[in-house]
Scaffold this motif. Structure first.
Motif, PDB file in Angstrom:
ATOM      1  N   ASP A 130       0.963  -1.257  -0.113  1.00 27.29           N
ATOM      2  CA  ASP A 130       0.035   0.095  -0.064  1.00 27.29           C
ATOM      3  C   ASP A 130       0.815   1.467   0.006  1.00 27.29           C
ATOM      4  O   ASP A 130       0.395   2.440  -0.733  1.00 27.29           O
ATOM      5  CB  ASP A 130      -0.918  -0.034   1.204  1.00 27.29           C
TER       6      ASP A 130
ATOM      7  N   TYR B 216      -4.318  -0.620 -12.167  1.00 28.80           N
ATOM      8  CA  TYR B 216      -3.597   0.529 -12.373  1.00 28.80           C
ATOM      9  C   TYR B 216      -4.648   1.120 -13.542  1.00 28.80           C
ATOM     10  O   TYR B 216      -5.353   0.444 -14.140  1.00 28.80           O
ATOM     11  CB  TYR B 216      -2.116   0.363 -13.001  1.00 28.80           C
TER      12      TYR B 216
ATOM     13  N   ALA C 269       2.633   1.527  -3.486  1.00 26.69           N
ATOM     14  CA  ALA C 269       1.727   2.084  -4.425  1.00 26.69           C
ATOM     15  C   ALA C 269       1.401   3.415  -4.134  1.00 26.69           C
ATOM     16  O   ALA C 269       1.109   4.333  -5.474  1.00 26.69           O
ATOM     17  CB  ALA C 269       0.089   1.231  -4.355  1.00 26.69           C
TER      18      ALA C 269
ATOM     19  N   SER D  37      -2.682   0.392  -7.519  1.00 28.74           N
ATOM     20  CA  SER D  37      -2.712  -0.462  -6.413  1.00 28.74           C
ATOM     21  C   SER D  37      -2.280  -1.986  -6.367  1.00 28.74           C
ATOM     22  O   SER D  37      -2.403  -2.701  -7.341  1.00 28.74           O
ATOM     23  CB  SER D  37      -4.252  -0.553  -5.658  1.00 28.74           C
ATOM     24  N   TYR D  38      -2.136  -2.556  -5.121  1.00 28.86           N
ATOM     25  CA  TYR D  38      -1.720  -4.014  -5.205  1.00 28.86           C
ATOM     26  C   TYR D  38      -2.913  -4.620  -4.062  1.00 28.86           C
ATOM     27  O   TYR D  38      -3.083  -3.999  -3.079  1.00 28.86           O
ATOM     28  CB  TYR D  38      -0.390  -4.134  -4.528  1.00 28.86           C
ATOM     29  N   LYS D  39      -3.206  -5.926  -4.492  1.00 26.71           N
ATOM     30  CA  LYS D  39      -3.942  -6.705  -3.560  1.00 26.71           C
ATOM     31  C   LYS D  39      -3.298  -8.167  -3.395  1.00 26.71           C
ATOM     32  O   LYS D  39      -3.203  -8.795  -4.360  1.00 26.71           O
ATOM     33  CB  LYS D  39      -5.420  -6.894  -3.911  1.00 26.71           C
TER      34      LYS D  39
END
Length: 397
Positions: free
Chosen positions: A44, A100, A47, A79-81
């Motif tokens: 987070d 993105y 990002a 963002s990353y998950k």
């Protein structure tokens, strides 16, 4: 036993172990769950640093060298998950969804699978050591090198290993293609395109997640989900620079206009739309106004008709497969183009537009073409096929 208030010295250790096991199962997060949450927090921060374009902040979360490759891309979201974490001592591999959004072009984020290699220090702080496409996931353009961005009036061109001058030439082609498509299809679409120009055919294949042999000789393709909602991410026109460089100026323009047509018609293209119609319509828009005769635009079909081999039926989807012969693939495209050209000539361009939309509106293939032929053109498949075959004899004989 329920009322016993003490345990012997021997019972203390087993009881403590039991309590630890119970806490690990449900009372508190396990070590694996904690690590996953810790990694998510680091990503987070990473990002946010990408969106802030802050290499120093990115470096605090791990490797920052790759940021130079993506720096020029205008981003509205990143963002990353974390979807999975596989730890081995002081290292781990994370399965991640990267979301993105290209500013001004994507109506919604693009989601791609990524694999991140991580390390953890003695204080429990995680760092990203490497990021790459997940297994079987396509590359992103910045995976192939530093991205250069050129903006046109109706386009954004992103390239790797290409000169700014060459990227401007693609923007010029796209800027002519967009109004040409809108003149036929109307303005109820985005009205702009994103063009990706990798360094080579291998780069194109990497962006598509397929072998290079699948696209040899193919000048460009368009990615996107058929029937996509209005808030779907923008389609990408991906160029094969090796094949594209062999085209003349007219051919280059026809190809970009063809692919731009796919972008414009995507929301009205569904599983019901046969490839002879989607590809034929795109070719029809591409050649519209160029002055090219049927013989000039359909040389392979012209030769077949000259040899007395008039097709018995419109091409199937399988006829458009890249694994077949180049001549057969060309005849499939030319057959679709001549069918759309016939509709425009006999019923009018507005009817061709309406026919395309009517086929896509059926959603399922069975009966879609037949229903649209009846509803829009007042004919049936048998008679239309006969008319098309006669049109071939007239135009190409």
């Amino acid at each position: 036993m329920a009322g016993r208030r003490w345990v012997s010295g021997r019972g203390i250790v087993p009881l403590c172990l039991l309590l630890v096991a119970l806490v690990g199962c449900g009372g508190q997060p396990s070590a694996a769950d904690t690590a996953k949450a810790d990694v998510q927090q680091v990503l987070d921060r990473r990002a946010a640093a990408v969106l802030d374009r802050d290499p120093a902040q990115i470096a605090e979360t791990g490797d920052a060298g790759w940021f130079g490759e993506v720096r020029a891309v205008p981003l509205a979201a990143w963002s990353y998950k974390v979807t999975g974490l596989h730890r081995s001592g002081a290292t781990a591999t994370a399965d991640v969804d990267l979301r993105y959004q290209v500013q001004g072009y994507d109506q919604a984020p693009v989601t791609v699978g990524r694999t991140l290699d991580l390390t953890v220090d003695a204080a429990g702080q995680w760092y990203v050591a490497d990021e790459k496409p997940a297994a079987k996931a396509p590359q992103q353009l910045w995976d192939q090198g530093e991205v250069t961005v050129v903006r046109g009036k109706h386009s954004m061109v992103l390239g790797v290993g290409q000169s700014v001058e060459r990227l401007h030439s693609f923007a010029d082609l796209a800027d002519r293609a967009v109004p040409a498509v809108s003149e036929v299809w109307g303005t109820g679409w985005a009205g702009h395109v994103v063009v990706l120009v990798p360094k080579s055919l291998d780069g194109m294949a990497g962006l598509l997640g397929s072998p290079a042999s699948s696209y040899r000789g193919i000048a460009a393709v368009t990615t996107g989900e058929t029937g996509a909602p209005a808030r779907a991410p923008a389609d990408r026109i991906i160029v094969n620079p090796d094949a594209y460089s062999l085209l003349g100026s007219l051919g280059k323009q026809v190809v970009l206009t063809h692919e731009t047509t796919h972008v414009a018609t995507r929301a009205d293209t569904s599983a019901a739309t046969p490839l002879w119609l989607s590809e034929g319509f795109a070719d029809w828009v591409g050649y519209r106004g160029t002055g090219r005769t049927a013989q000039e635009a359909a040389p392979e079909l012209w030769q077949a008709v000259a040899d007395g081999k008039v097709p018995d039926a419109l091409p199937t989807d399988e006829d458009f497969g890249f694994s077949g012969s180049a001549d057969g693939l060309a005849r499939a495209y030319e057959s679709g183009w001549t069918a759309c050209r016939l509709i425009a000539a006999r019923w009018g361009e507005k009817k061709l537009d309406a026919f395309y939309r009517a086929v896509g509106a059926h959603k399922k293939r069975p009966g879609a073409v037949e229903g649209a032929l009846d509803e829009v053109l007042g004919t049936n498949l048998k008679d239309f096929t006969a008319d098309w075959r006669e049109y071939l004899r007239t135009q190409l004989g």
